[in-house]
Design an enzyme around this catalytic site. Structure first.
Site, PDB file in Angstrom:
ATOM      1  N   SER A 203       0.827  -1.223   0.000  1.00 32.00           N
ATOM      2  CA  SER A 203       0.000   0.000   0.000  1.00 32.00           C
ATOM      3  C   SER A 203       0.857   1.268   0.000  1.00 32.00           C
ATOM      4  CB  SER A 203      -0.961  -0.010   1.203  1.00 32.00           C
ATOM      5  OG  SER A 203      -1.731  -1.178   1.240  1.00 32.00           O
ATOM      6  N   ASP A 325      -8.252  -0.783  -1.104  1.00 30.01           N
ATOM      7  CA  ASP A 325      -9.640  -0.438  -0.781  1.00 30.01           C
ATOM      8  C   ASP A 325     -10.497  -0.380  -2.042  1.00 30.01           C
ATOM      9  OD1 ASP A 325      -9.097  -0.377   1.893  1.00 30.01           O
ATOM     10  OD2 ASP A 325      -8.996   1.793   2.053  1.00 30.01           O
ATOM     11  N   LYS A 352      -8.265  -6.039   7.559  1.00 27.40           N
ATOM     12  CA  LYS A 352      -9.018  -4.783   7.514  1.00 27.40           C
ATOM     13  C   LYS A 352     -10.195  -4.857   8.501  1.00 27.40           C
ATOM     14  CE  LYS A 352      -6.787  -2.617   4.096  1.00 27.40           C
ATOM     15  NZ  LYS A 352      -6.250  -1.241   4.166  1.00 27.40           N
ATOM     16  N   ARG A 356     -11.641  -9.358   4.488  1.00 25.95           N
ATOM     17  CA  ARG A 356     -12.385  -8.992   3.286  1.00 25.95           C
ATOM     18  C   ARG A 356     -12.306 -10.046   2.190  1.00 25.95           C
ATOM     19  NH1 ARG A 356     -11.007  -2.449   3.222  1.00 25.95           N
ATOM     20  NH2 ARG A 356     -12.764  -1.855   4.572  1.00 25.95           N
ATOM     21  N   ARG A 400     -17.207  -0.744   3.550  1.00 33.25           N
ATOM     22  CA  ARG A 400     -16.916  -0.941   2.130  1.00 33.25           C
ATOM     23  C   ARG A 400     -17.668  -2.136   1.548  1.00 33.25           C
ATOM     24  NH1 ARG A 400     -14.118   3.150   1.092  1.00 33.25           N
ATOM     25  NH2 ARG A 400     -12.490   3.912   2.485  1.00 33.25           N
ATOM     26  N   LYS A 425     -19.242   4.604   9.084  1.00 30.12           N
ATOM     27  CA  LYS A 425     -17.796   4.657   9.348  1.00 30.12           C
ATOM     28  C   LYS A 425     -17.128   5.711   8.484  1.00 30.12           C
ATOM     29  CE  LYS A 425     -13.618   1.769   9.378  1.00 30.12           C
ATOM     30  NZ  LYS A 425     -13.156   2.046  10.745  1.00 30.12           N
TER      31      LYS A 425
END
Length: 442
Positions: A203, A325, A352, A356, A400, A425
């Protein structure tokens, strides 16, 4: 939306319109902490109103920072050289962008603090950051499972004995936390501080955000590529006076995706070709899938196929390490591709707000997709003709997940989103804004 058990999505056909994006979560919480650590006053505009920013604001107030009232995304913070409150118990929800940087800042300043969060926060690793801080002599105790929150901070003897090493392969937030806190210690100790990265740093665009914002607050970091970062002994944060927060590029991905599958045009404002956020690169992913993507100063616009009328996106096989993301949005778009799609190098998804990879695998299968997954990859084959299934989509207390699966409304199945309020969030009004862009199927 808060408190709703579920939301039935209307079957969608077209999408068009313009969205003013809420402020970036990543930038908002970084700027709040930098403003608190800086000399002088900082007026922040465009601040994201969300659970995560409220957690950071509450923590700063609890630590004795003068934080003004937030009104229409604006707040003024009076910086402090050191937090006035030296003993506190901080509850930080599930906000990694608050928990990790505050852990580093508090550990290097000294004091007696307890940091905790929701149960999921206590499942998100922090051991690599704690190991790095202990190299400075920080006293940090695990109050539960070793390597995870909650934490007690205090009782150490802070020193600078040479470079500090931090693992980079689990979360870039560990390096961000060290970078943001290091100037406080460098100036106090009168020594340069060097942070060395061990392993493959993931990242990387989020580190670029951190370095960019530190520079705006007066601290330039010397770097040796992605391997080492040095903060000078005379480094000092100085409030810039006024700081505007960019729109959230991760949030932009959902609306840009709507333009790609609903005909468009859909334009987002608040981010554009000059954005400091890595997730703007998701627009290039959409272009590779066949969307028409256009950029301008402070805006991005997409047009595309109409999947509700049989249009299809191009399948992809791509490395999403740099935009983890926004990669979730790509995984959902695979439902409308002309073949199997593979997302690689997404191991960070495992730590996360939820796991996910597991969550996406589970929910995409409910809709009829063929899904395979591994430690750091996900492969999605779109449902066969006639193979779509009505589904109740679990959101796993992950904002998400809820926003990604809103895109499933363009398929032929009925979609119910469970616990839609989890979007608070980062974007409490998401589903209202989303609905304003849609034309329903007859």
């Amino acid at each position: 939306m808060s408190g709703l058990a579920y939301l039935d999505l209307p079957a969608a056909r077209l999408a068009r319109g313009e969205v003013a994006l809420p402020g970036s979560k990543s930038i908002s919480n970084r700027v709040l902490l930098l403003a608190a650590l800086a000399e002088g006053s900082t007026e922040i505009t465009g601040l994201l109103d969300s659970d995560d920013t409220r957690v950071m604001l509450a923590a700063l107030r609890q630590l004795g920072v003068s934080v003004g009232e937030v009104a229409d995304g604006c707040v003024t913070i009076e910086g402090v050289a050191r937090f006035p409150t030296e003993q506190a118990e901080l509850f930080l929800g599930n906000a990694g962008t608050a928990f990790r940087p505050l852990t580093a800042a508090l550990a290097l300043m000294g004091g007696d603090y307890r940091l905790s969060g929701v149960p999921r926060m206590h499942e998100r690793p922090i051991g690599d950051l704690v190991d790095a801080l202990r190299q400075f002599g920080a006293g940090i105790e695990y109050l539960g499972q070793a390597g995870y929150p909650p934490l007690r901070i205090g009782g150490g003897s802070i020193r600078v004995d040479g470079p500090v090493r931090v693992e980079g392969s689990v979360s870039s937030q560990f390096l961000t936390a060290l970078l943001m806190a290091a100037p406080v210690l460098a100036r106090r100790s009168g020594q340069d501080i060097t942070i060395e990265v061990v392993g493959e740093l993931i990242s990387k665009p989020y580190i670029e955000i951190t370095l960019n914002l530190m520079a705006r607050f007066g601290v330039s970091v010397r770097r040796d590529g992605w391997r080492a970062f040095t903060i000078a002994r005379d480094a000092a944060y100085r409030g810039p006076g006024r700081m505007a927060i960019e729109g959230d590029a991760s949030t932009a991905s959902y609306f840009l995706a709507l333009g790609a599958i609903g005909g468009g045009p859909v334009r987002v404002t608040g981010v554009g070709e000059d954005s400091i956020q890595g997730d703007v690169a998701f627009a290039a992913t959409l272009a590779a899938m066949g969307a028409d993507v256009r950029y301008g100063p402070g805006w991005i616009e997409t047009r595309g196929v109409r999947v509700a009328e049989g249009g299809r996106l191009k399948a992809f096989d791509a490395d999403f390490n740099l935009i983890p993301d926004a990669a979730m949005t790509a995984a959902t778009l695979a439902l409308y591709a002309d073949g199997p799609c593979r997302l690689r190098n997404i191991g960070s998804w495992r730590v996360k707000e939820t796991d996910r990879i597991h969550a996406m695998h589970t929910e995409l299968e409910k809709l009829g997709a063929g899904v395979q997954s591994g430690a750091d990859w996900l492969e999605v084959a779109p449902p066969a003709p006639g193979g779509w299934r009505d589904a109740h989509i679990g959101t796993w207390d992950d904002h998400r997940m809820a926003m990604c699966f809103s895109l499933a409304a363009f398929g032929p199945a009925a979609v119910r989103i469970l616990d839609p309020g989890c979007v608070s969030k980062t974007f409490p009004d998401y589903f209202d804004v989303y609905a304003g862009l849609l034309a329903a199927r007859d």
